[in-house]
Design an enzyme around this catalytic site. Structure first.
Site, PDB file in Angstrom:
ATOM      1  N   ASP A  31     -11.839  14.385 -41.651  1.00 36.58           N
ATOM      2  CA  ASP A  31     -12.822  14.622 -42.710  1.00 36.58           C
ATOM      3  C   ASP A  31     -12.675  16.074 -43.181  1.00 36.58           C
ATOM      4  O   ASP A  31     -12.795  17.002 -42.374  1.00 36.58           O
ATOM      5  CB  ASP A  31     -14.229  14.376 -42.127  1.00 36.58           C
ATOM      6  CG  ASP A  31     -15.337  14.588 -43.153  1.00 36.58           C
ATOM      7  OD1 ASP A  31     -15.062  15.124 -44.248  1.00 36.58           O
ATOM      8  OD2 ASP A  31     -16.482  14.221 -42.834  1.00 36.58           O
ATOM      9  N   GLU A  81       0.584  41.298 -33.692  1.00 37.97           N
ATOM     10  CA  GLU A  81       0.969  40.457 -32.563  1.00 37.97           C
ATOM     11  C   GLU A  81       2.041  39.463 -33.013  1.00 37.97           C
ATOM     12  O   GLU A  81       2.345  38.519 -32.311  1.00 37.97           O
ATOM     13  CB  GLU A  81      -0.241  39.751 -31.974  1.00 37.97           C
ATOM     14  CG  GLU A  81      -1.029  38.901 -32.940  1.00 37.97           C
ATOM     15  CD  GLU A  81      -2.212  38.219 -32.260  1.00 37.97           C
ATOM     16  OE1 GLU A  81      -3.329  38.544 -32.626  1.00 37.97           O
ATOM     17  OE2 GLU A  81      -2.002  37.385 -31.373  1.00 37.97           O
ATOM     18  N   CYS A 113      -5.597  40.427 -31.555  1.00 41.03           N
ATOM     19  CA  CYS A 113      -6.213  40.835 -32.824  1.00 41.03           C
ATOM     20  C   CYS A 113      -6.904  42.186 -32.736  1.00 41.03           C
ATOM     21  O   CYS A 113      -7.402  42.685 -33.743  1.00 41.03           O
ATOM     22  CB  CYS A 113      -7.233  39.790 -33.274  1.00 41.03           C
ATOM     23  SG  CYS A 113      -6.539  38.152 -33.449  1.00 41.03           S
ATOM     24  N   THR A 154      -6.648  26.851 -38.632  1.00 38.53           N
ATOM     25  CA  THR A 154      -7.081  28.259 -38.597  1.00 38.53           C
ATOM     26  C   THR A 154      -5.898  29.210 -38.779  1.00 38.53           C
ATOM     27  O   THR A 154      -6.030  30.413 -38.577  1.00 38.53           O
ATOM     28  CB  THR A 154      -7.825  28.597 -37.283  1.00 38.53           C
ATOM     29  OG1 THR A 154      -6.903  28.552 -36.189  1.00 38.53           O
ATOM     30  CG2 THR A 154      -8.952  27.630 -37.000  1.00 38.53           C
ATOM     31  N   SER A 203     -11.790  30.060 -25.920  1.00 33.64           N
ATOM     32  CA  SER A 203     -11.606  31.329 -26.652  1.00 33.64           C
ATOM     33  C   SER A 203     -12.855  31.669 -27.466  1.00 33.64           C
ATOM     34  O   SER A 203     -13.230  32.835 -27.563  1.00 33.64           O
ATOM     35  CB  SER A 203     -10.361  31.280 -27.549  1.00 33.64           C
ATOM     36  OG  SER A 203     -10.580  30.490 -28.706  1.00 33.64           O
ATOM     37  N   HIS A 235     -14.515  40.137 -36.447  1.00 39.77           N
ATOM     38  CA  HIS A 235     -13.174  39.565 -36.422  1.00 39.77           C
ATOM     39  C   HIS A 235     -13.318  38.097 -36.845  1.00 39.77           C
ATOM     40  O   HIS A 235     -14.192  37.387 -36.328  1.00 39.77           O
ATOM     41  CB  HIS A 235     -12.566  39.673 -35.016  1.00 39.77           C
ATOM     42  CG  HIS A 235     -11.357  38.800 -34.871  1.00 39.77           C
ATOM     43  ND1 HIS A 235     -10.269  38.915 -35.707  1.00 39.77           N
ATOM     44  CD2 HIS A 235     -11.085  37.760 -34.031  1.00 39.77           C
ATOM     45  CE1 HIS A 235      -9.377  37.995 -35.383  1.00 39.77           C
ATOM     46  NE2 HIS A 235      -9.845  37.283 -34.373  1.00 39.77           N
ATOM     47  N   LYS A 244     -21.603  32.023 -36.079  1.00 37.20           N
ATOM     48  CA  LYS A 244     -22.026  31.788 -34.697  1.00 37.20           C
ATOM     49  C   LYS A 244     -22.259  33.112 -33.989  1.00 37.20           C
ATOM     50  O   LYS A 244     -23.216  33.275 -33.235  1.00 37.20           O
ATOM     51  CB  LYS A 244     -20.946  31.009 -33.942  1.00 37.20           C
ATOM     52  CG  LYS A 244     -20.819  29.580 -34.357  1.00 37.20           C
ATOM     53  CD  LYS A 244     -19.671  28.946 -33.609  1.00 37.20           C
ATOM     54  CE  LYS A 244     -19.458  27.523 -34.067  1.00 37.20           C
ATOM     55  NZ  LYS A 244     -19.336  26.573 -33.018  1.00 37.20           N
ATOM     56  N   ASN A 279      -6.742  33.119 -40.759  1.00 38.20           N
ATOM     57  CA  ASN A 279      -6.715  34.192 -39.754  1.00 38.20           C
ATOM     58  C   ASN A 279      -5.521  35.113 -40.009  1.00 38.20           C
ATOM     59  O   ASN A 279      -4.396  34.645 -40.184  1.00 38.20           O
ATOM     60  CB  ASN A 279      -6.609  33.575 -38.348  1.00 38.20           C
ATOM     61  CG  ASN A 279      -6.964  34.575 -37.249  1.00 38.20           C
ATOM     62  OD1 ASN A 279      -7.143  35.763 -37.511  1.00 38.20           O
ATOM     63  ND2 ASN A 279      -7.052  34.082 -36.013  1.00 38.20           N
ATOM     64  N   SER A 312      -7.913  38.460 -28.192  1.00 36.99           N
ATOM     65  CA  SER A 312      -7.838  37.595 -27.017  1.00 36.99           C
ATOM     66  C   SER A 312      -7.085  38.274 -25.898  1.00 36.99           C
ATOM     67  O   SER A 312      -6.223  39.126 -26.128  1.00 36.99           O
ATOM     68  CB  SER A 312      -7.136  36.294 -27.390  1.00 36.99           C
ATOM     69  OG  SER A 312      -7.997  35.497 -28.156  1.00 36.99           O
TER      70      SER A 312
END
Ligand code: HMG
Length: 392
Positions: A31, A81, A113, A154, A203, A235, A244, A279, A312
């Protein structure tokens, strides 16, 4: 340290080619709202052959340096990276392409990052040592996961260049921050792989944990609280992550629930470029800052912006800056918005062709067809040497 050190200019660049996440959703039988609403992403930049972190970074840096005497640049920090060589810093190619002086030192930094933020902190300290010098921080990355994996929607690509100096026309950065580091395996890319490996949901939990931990140290070190900040940049692995994070931060600070209009006001303007480009790892926080400065209708002069950097593995840093009066005259908003909106939308088949072509050239020889890669192009690999050129 002088309090008048910070960002003099900012350049942002992303690929001229993008895939609509509606098209990816259709191909994957998902979806589209999962990507558009659940992740908060609309398009992802897809680098064509001949585009890599060097060309992306050079394009961003060219924009940041448009009216700068290049002889004033003391150090080029290249944060990535998606490095192209285990020995030579990608910034060395920029040194030639941008005609930087022989006295400019060049180094590459890595910690997922987060590395651009380390570079910014080092740059602040170097300018404090010698306020006549300017530091160029280039953050450039290509986010690449496996085809048909949860991380695929992403993906993205982009670069931001920041000129850090004692003439901070955009933002004065406060060197007092809050750092949190802890060795974890939430996202990584072994040297023998072209695609990142990730424990996706873990993560996101670690991101939120690192936010709370670094914020706590930041508040202890600065005495500031939530209400001392007018806007917040995060970030952005995908824009929903910032929502969130911000709701979580507000809750940590005793604001629960955070009204929707506060959420939109605090972070809404910072999300646009990432929503359209995906990203860009080390560049992502600073693409968010560019988006905020470009798109916020309210005059942000004198306002404090909270900045959360996460890499990360993991290292996080919470810091902040105050927007400089008159900042709008040093922005290149129209050019940036045009760049993001006026791109070639490719179809799924073209995306997969670009994706497969993007793998490193192990034979040591390859010539690349000409695609639109801005003002710089990765022309070929000859005898294991990467060849770059300016595009006339
Ligand atoms: P997933 O597990 O496939 O997705 O991948 P999901 O099932 O969790 O769904 C995502 C959201 O979409 C959920 O919302 C669903 O409810 C919603 P939530 O529950 O979270 O609020 N959803 C829908 N919404 C509207 N309509 C629908 C619909 N269906 C579902 N029909 C995951 C998600 C993030 C795990 C995956 O994309 C991934 O692995 N991404 C890569 C890792 C990543 O980005 N991590 C972020 C934190 S780590 C970080 O930021 C560092 C990093 O940038 C690298 C570095 O530092 O170098 C990644």
């Amino acid at each position: 340290m002088s309090q008048w050190i910070g960002i003099e200019s900012l350049g942002f660049f992303t690929s001229r080619y993008a895939l609509s996440l509606r098209d990816l959703a259709q191909e994957r039988g998902v979806d589209p709202d999962k990507y558009l609403i659940g992740l908060g992403q609309e398009q992802m930049s897809v680098p064509p052959p001949g585009e890599d972190v060097v060309t992306l970074g050079a394009n961003a840096a060219q924009r940041a340096l448009h009216d700068t005497d290049r002889n004033s640049i003391d150090t080029l920090f290249f944060a990535t990276e998606s490095g192209v060589d285990q020995s030579k810093a990608a910034g060395m190619y920029l040194h030639r392409l941008l005609d930087l002086p022989a006295t400019c030192r060049v180094v590459e930094l890595k910690q997922a990052c987060y590395s651009a933020t380390a570079a910014v902190q080092f740059a602040l300290a170097l300018v404090a040592q010698n306020p006549r010098k300017k530091m160029l921080v280039v953050a450039s990355d290509i986010a690449r996961y496996g085809l048909d994996t949860p991380g695929e929607p992403t993906q993205g690509a982009g670069a931001v260049a920041l000129l850090i100096s004692a003439d901070p026309r955009l933002m004065v950065l406060d060197p007092v921050s809050g750092v949190y580091a802890s060795e974890i395996m939430d996202f990584w890319r072994p040297n023998y792989r072209d695609e990142a490996l990730v424990d996706g949901r873990y993560s996101t939990r670690m991101y939120l944990q690192a936010l709370c931990q670094s914020w706590t140290v930041y508040t202890q070190n600065t005495g500031r609280g939530f209400a001392d900040h007018d806007r917040f940049c995060y970030h952005l692995p995908f824009t929903r992550m910032a929502e969130k994070a911000h709701i979580r931060l507000a809750r940590e600070c005793g604001i629960d629930p955070l009204p929707r209009e506060s959420l939109d006001k605090h972070i809404g303007d910072s999300l646009f470029y990432n929503r359209m480009s995906g990203n860009s790892y080390s560049a992502s926080l600073y693409a968010g800052l560019a988006s905020l400065l470009d798109r916020c209708e309210e005059d942000l002069a004198g306002k404090r912006v909270g900045l959360f950097s996460y890499g990360s593995g993991c290292v996080a840093e919470y810091f902040s800056g105050i927007v400089t009066p008159g900042y709008r005259s040093s922005l290149r908003t129209t050019e940036r918005e045009f760049m993001v909106q006026d791109r070639t939308l490719i179809d799924y088949a073209q995306y997969e062709a670009f994706y497969k072509r993007a793998t490193p050239i192990h034979s040591g020889n390859a010539e690349f067809p000409v695609w639109n890669t801005g003002a710089y192009r990765w022309v070929a690999v000859r005898d294991h040497k990467r060849i770059y050129e300016s595009v006339p």
